[in-house]
Design a protein around this motif. Sequence first.
Motif, PDB file in Angstrom:
ATOM      1  N   LEU A 248       0.833  -1.213   0.000  1.00 55.90           N
ATOM      2  CA  LEU A 248       0.000   0.000   0.000  1.00 55.90           C
ATOM      3  C   LEU A 248       0.863   1.257   0.000  1.00 55.90           C
ATOM      4  N   PHE A 249       1.898   1.287   0.822  1.00 63.47           N
ATOM      5  CA  PHE A 249       2.749   2.478   0.904  1.00 63.47           C
ATOM      6  C   PHE A 249       3.468   2.737  -0.414  1.00 63.47           C
ATOM      7  N   ILE A 250       3.997   1.688  -1.029  1.00 67.67           N
ATOM      8  CA  ILE A 250       4.718   1.871  -2.289  1.00 67.67           C
ATOM      9  C   ILE A 250       3.755   2.257  -3.406  1.00 67.67           C
ATOM     10  N   THR A 251       2.579   1.635  -3.439  1.00 66.73           N
ATOM     11  CA  THR A 251       1.598   1.973  -4.471  1.00 66.73           C
ATOM     12  C   THR A 251       1.105   3.402  -4.325  1.00 66.73           C
ATOM     13  N   SER A 252       0.873   3.848  -3.090  1.00 69.27           N
ATOM     14  CA  SER A 252       0.441   5.226  -2.870  1.00 69.27           C
ATOM     15  C   SER A 252       1.503   6.204  -3.347  1.00 69.27           C
ATOM     16  N   ARG A 253       2.771   5.912  -3.072  1.00 62.78           N
ATOM     17  CA  ARG A 253       3.832   6.802  -3.527  1.00 62.78           C
ATOM     18  C   ARG A 253       3.931   6.785  -5.059  1.00 62.78           C
ATOM     19  N   PHE A 254       3.689   5.630  -5.668  1.00 66.16           N
ATOM     20  CA  PHE A 254       3.679   5.537  -7.137  1.00 66.16           C
ATOM     21  C   PHE A 254       2.598   6.458  -7.716  1.00 66.16           C
ATOM     22  N   HIS A 255       1.423   6.468  -7.080  1.00 65.20           N
ATOM     23  CA  HIS A 255       0.355   7.364  -7.520  1.00 65.20           C
ATOM     24  C   HIS A 255       0.799   8.823  -7.419  1.00 65.20           C
ATOM     25  N   ASP A 256       1.471   9.169  -6.313  1.00 65.16           N
ATOM     26  CA  ASP A 256       1.938  10.553  -6.149  1.00 65.16           C
ATOM     27  C   ASP A 256       2.922  10.940  -7.248  1.00 65.16           C
ATOM     28  N   SER A 262       5.549  12.110 -13.663  1.00 64.51           N
ATOM     29  CA  SER A 262       6.632  11.176 -13.962  1.00 64.51           C
ATOM     30  C   SER A 262       6.153  10.068 -14.886  1.00 64.51           C
ATOM     31  N   GLU A 263       7.061   9.600 -15.740  1.00 67.71           N
ATOM     32  CA  GLU A 263       6.767   8.444 -16.577  1.00 67.71           C
ATOM     33  C   GLU A 263       6.629   7.205 -15.698  1.00 67.71           C
ATOM     34  N   PRO A 264       5.903   6.173 -16.158  1.00 63.67           N
ATOM     35  CA  PRO A 264       5.655   5.000 -15.310  1.00 63.67           C
ATOM     36  C   PRO A 264       6.914   4.370 -14.732  1.00 63.67           C
ATOM     37  N   GLU A 265       7.926   4.145 -15.571  1.00 66.99           N
ATOM     38  CA  GLU A 265       9.141   3.507 -15.060  1.00 66.99           C
ATOM     39  C   GLU A 265       9.832   4.382 -14.033  1.00 66.99           C
ATOM     40  N   GLU A 266       9.912   5.685 -14.304  1.00 61.28           N
ATOM     41  CA  GLU A 266      10.531   6.606 -13.364  1.00 61.28           C
ATOM     42  C   GLU A 266       9.734   6.656 -12.063  1.00 61.28           C
ATOM     43  N   ALA A 267       8.411   6.665 -12.168  1.00 63.77           N
ATOM     44  CA  ALA A 267       7.565   6.704 -10.972  1.00 63.77           C
ATOM     45  C   ALA A 267       7.760   5.444 -10.134  1.00 63.77           C
ATOM     46  N   ALA A 268       7.880   4.289 -10.806  1.00 61.98           N
ATOM     47  CA  ALA A 268       8.111   3.036 -10.074  1.00 61.98           C
ATOM     48  C   ALA A 268       9.438   3.086  -9.333  1.00 61.98           C
ATOM     49  N   GLY A 269      10.489   3.595 -10.013  1.00 61.02           N
ATOM     50  CA  GLY A 269      11.782   3.698  -9.361  1.00 61.02           C
ATOM     51  C   GLY A 269      11.746   4.620  -8.160  1.00 61.02           C
ATOM     52  N   ARG A 270      11.095   5.785  -8.311  1.00 60.10           N
ATOM     53  CA  ARG A 270      11.035   6.734  -7.209  1.00 60.10           C
ATOM     54  C   ARG A 270      10.178   6.202  -6.058  1.00 60.10           C
ATOM     55  N   ALA A 271       9.126   5.495  -6.378  1.00 57.70           N
ATOM     56  CA  ALA A 271       8.282   4.924  -5.320  1.00 57.70           C
ATOM     57  C   ALA A 271       9.063   3.922  -4.480  1.00 57.70           C
ATOM     58  N   VAL A 272       9.836   3.070  -5.147  1.00 54.14           N
ATOM     59  CA  VAL A 272      10.640   2.089  -4.412  1.00 54.14           C
ATOM     60  C   VAL A 272      11.804   2.780  -3.701  1.00 54.14           C
ATOM     61  N   GLY A 273      12.376   3.815  -4.323  1.00 54.15           N
ATOM     62  CA  GLY A 273      13.496   4.511  -3.707  1.00 54.15           C
ATOM     63  C   GLY A 273      13.113   5.293  -2.469  1.00 54.15           C
ATOM     64  N   THR A 274      11.899   5.804  -2.394  1.00 59.81           N
ATOM     65  CA  THR A 274      11.463   6.608  -1.244  1.00 59.81           C
ATOM     66  C   THR A 274      10.631   5.772  -0.268  1.00 59.81           C
ATOM     67  N   ALA A 275       9.420   5.407  -0.668  1.00 60.21           N
ATOM     68  CA  ALA A 275       8.582   4.574   0.202  1.00 60.21           C
ATOM     69  C   ALA A 275       9.249   3.231   0.460  1.00 60.21           C
ATOM     70  N   VAL A 316       8.954  -7.859   2.738  1.00 61.13           N
ATOM     71  CA  VAL A 316       9.779  -6.743   2.269  1.00 61.13           C
ATOM     72  C   VAL A 316      10.309  -7.023   0.868  1.00 61.13           C
ATOM     73  N   LEU A 317      10.837  -8.228   0.633  1.00 68.50           N
ATOM     74  CA  LEU A 317      11.385  -8.574  -0.681  1.00 68.50           C
ATOM     75  C   LEU A 317      10.309  -8.525  -1.765  1.00 68.50           C
ATOM     76  N   VAL A 318       9.131  -9.043  -1.429  1.00 66.07           N
ATOM     77  CA  VAL A 318       8.033  -9.023  -2.402  1.00 66.07           C
ATOM     78  C   VAL A 318       7.628  -7.587  -2.713  1.00 66.07           C
ATOM     79  N   ALA A 319       7.521  -6.755  -1.683  1.00 64.55           N
ATOM     80  CA  ALA A 319       7.106  -5.372  -1.893  1.00 64.55           C
ATOM     81  C   ALA A 319       8.094  -4.612  -2.763  1.00 64.55           C
ATOM     82  N   LEU A 320       9.392  -4.846  -2.583  1.00 66.79           N
ATOM     83  CA  LEU A 320      10.410  -4.098  -3.316  1.00 66.79           C
ATOM     84  C   LEU A 320      10.582  -4.549  -4.756  1.00 66.79           C
ATOM     85  N   THR A 321      10.213  -5.784  -5.052  1.00 62.27           N
ATOM     86  CA  THR A 321      10.461  -6.320  -6.402  1.00 62.27           C
ATOM     87  C   THR A 321       9.176  -6.611  -7.171  1.00 62.27           C
TER      88      THR A 321
END
Length: 743
Positions: A248-256, A262-275, A316-321
């Motif tokens: 939920l936290f990573i998906t919410s950050r992806f939405h932000d 941000s482009e989808p790939e960039e948004a995914a990277g930033r979501a994982v990098g921050t959240a 954690v591993l599942v959420a990050l990958t």
Amino acid sequence: MAAYLYRIGRWAFRRRRLVGGVWLSVLVLAVVAAAVAPAGEEEDLSMPGTESQKAFDLLDERFPESDSQGAEARLVFRAPDGQRVTAAENRAAVEDTLGSLDGGGQVASATDPYETGAVSEDGTVAYSTITYTVGALDLTEATKSVLEDAADRGRDAGLTVEIGGSALEAEEEPGGTTELVGVLVAAVVLVLTLGSLAAAGLSLLTALLGVAVAFGLVTALAVPLGLTSTVAILALMLGLAVGIDYALFITSRFHDERARGSEPEEAAGRAVGTAGSAVVFAGATVLIALAGLGVVGIPELTRMGLGGAGAVALAVLVALTLTPALFGLFGRRVLPRALRTAGARPHPVPAGAGRPGLATRWARFVLRRPVAVLVTAVLGLGTVALPVLNLELGLPGDESKSVQTTQRRAYDLLSEGFGPGFNGPLTVVVDTSRSEDPRTATDLVVKAVRGVDGIASVGEPVIGENEDTALLTVVPETAPNSGETKDLVHALRDTVAETGADTGADVFVTGGTALNIDISEAMADALLPYLTVVIGLAVLLLLVVFRSVLVPVKAALGFLLSVGAAFGVLVAVFQWGWAADLLGIEQTGPVMSLMPILVIGIVFGLAMDYEVFLLTRMREAYVHGASSAEAVVNGFRHSGRVVAAAAVIMISVFAGFVGMSSPTIQTMGVGLASAVAFDAFVVRMAIAPAVLALLGHRAWWLPRILDRVLPNVDIEGEALSRRDPASAPLPDAAAPLPAGRRP
């Protein structure tokens, strides 16, 4: 760390089919391993180093012919009103019932109550002890059916017949209606929070996959590692709760990030990098707290901690990958309706645009009235925590089962016929191997034991084959979990220790009741040191993450308040019986001795989850120029709604396990659900912003020497902001701006 996780997120997004295939393969392997693995056995609690455990170990050495792991049953008979079981007709019915057990391939022996003296003084109750050649989990359904048919045979003859012992004990199944209700509530909350069925399904899918893998591994390793069904259920409970929250936290950050343009790939990277950075830290705190349970010295508690830690690590591993991989597979369907209908590419949304949400309005309310909010919250939690002053620890037995079960009815019949202490006999073990006159030493110990107050009866000593060990069965006058029985055990040990010293014999007091008392006392003694270690660890980790002295102290004190309130709820529900009927808890008694330390270990990690997810957004805004008040509002505007949703999900999952029949799981469900509710909604969302409002910019103060020494883990993703300054958070222009730091 943020930059490294950013690369992982982008890679997983690009290689989504590979990542999905790998996790699917892992799931298949875990399921296959679980299917072919032999079934594990439930083990009794042990406490190495205690007097009772030393005695058990001695008995295994001196009486190897006795199978302590074998199942046992008690057939308890009561005559009809006004009759005795010794009457000819009733005696014939009892003997006919016991005779029907012959031919059971797994039956080792069945005692005759009339020959062993197992008849109550008033002649109304009698019992037979049936021993088996295998453990309870290895009993076949045919063997159990023979036992149940024998009881029915006695009932048909007019007797009341109940079955006690371990023979009918069933392994707790991890599935049930109440757990499904918890998952359904989580699904509804996800849809409302994320605004997309696909996004909600993504969070559930990742959590369920992680739980399935964890459960399969626990099942596969049950025999080599001695893992029990309780370990599996704890892994299921924790894995499901944190797995949903982390996704939920990573998906919410992806939405932000997508809303920023941000482009989808960039948004995914930033979501994982921050959240994702916050997920790693939060997961690490849970892992450390659970792994630390091993220092208590109870093997079962150690296994529970390691099983739960493994489930969290997988989450954690599942959420990050897998989560960023599913962003790519689901495409635009993972976005809320507002973003999906905004055009081919989402347009940047300025911070603070639109009508303020409930979280933002709440943050501003707290900033205006910090003292009132702080005092109300602290007094409220303190009031809820007051029952903890009467906390009593113990271990559940048949007396804690539902009155609808035959085990509980057998327990009550034995108490009625032979006294409340009959269900919790003590065993005195006399080791005379170093005594010059073993027989005299044994006689002196027997005499001393019989002189202790509070004992209903003392059996004749049973001498071992080598005549170097004697056993005495001592029946207390009081129930196993009573304070009087605890005092009796201590008095008995003091008495036999003096006698043993005079005769050269080593004397131990053991038995299930004594072991339970030893474990409960060890848990009480370990509670404060473990709590100190956990609090110290919390302060240290938060010091590294937030680079602040006062924020960690505030977080640790808030954790103490939430845990204290949760313990107060456990005492009120399980000792005092408040709302027990509503929760389906039919019997009150001491709180299970493992629960306080287990709740502390689990809630510590979960509390740090909410602290990290909420305050990282605050610090992120502060380091980019926002004032302390703006930072608080920014944190709630971005994370308040998501943290509230995550807390509701976790509460629902934990509460779903209250409906299980195991007292251990029921206590765990109530304790964890209440602790999460107090910590998320009172401590993190009321006390934390109130304290930050009162501290102002001083909340983020760090001495220069610590600033130079502490590592920079970059939870907030500053490295990513430097990569693209446009992604830095914007202050909320509508926030109140008291004196302090300004952008």
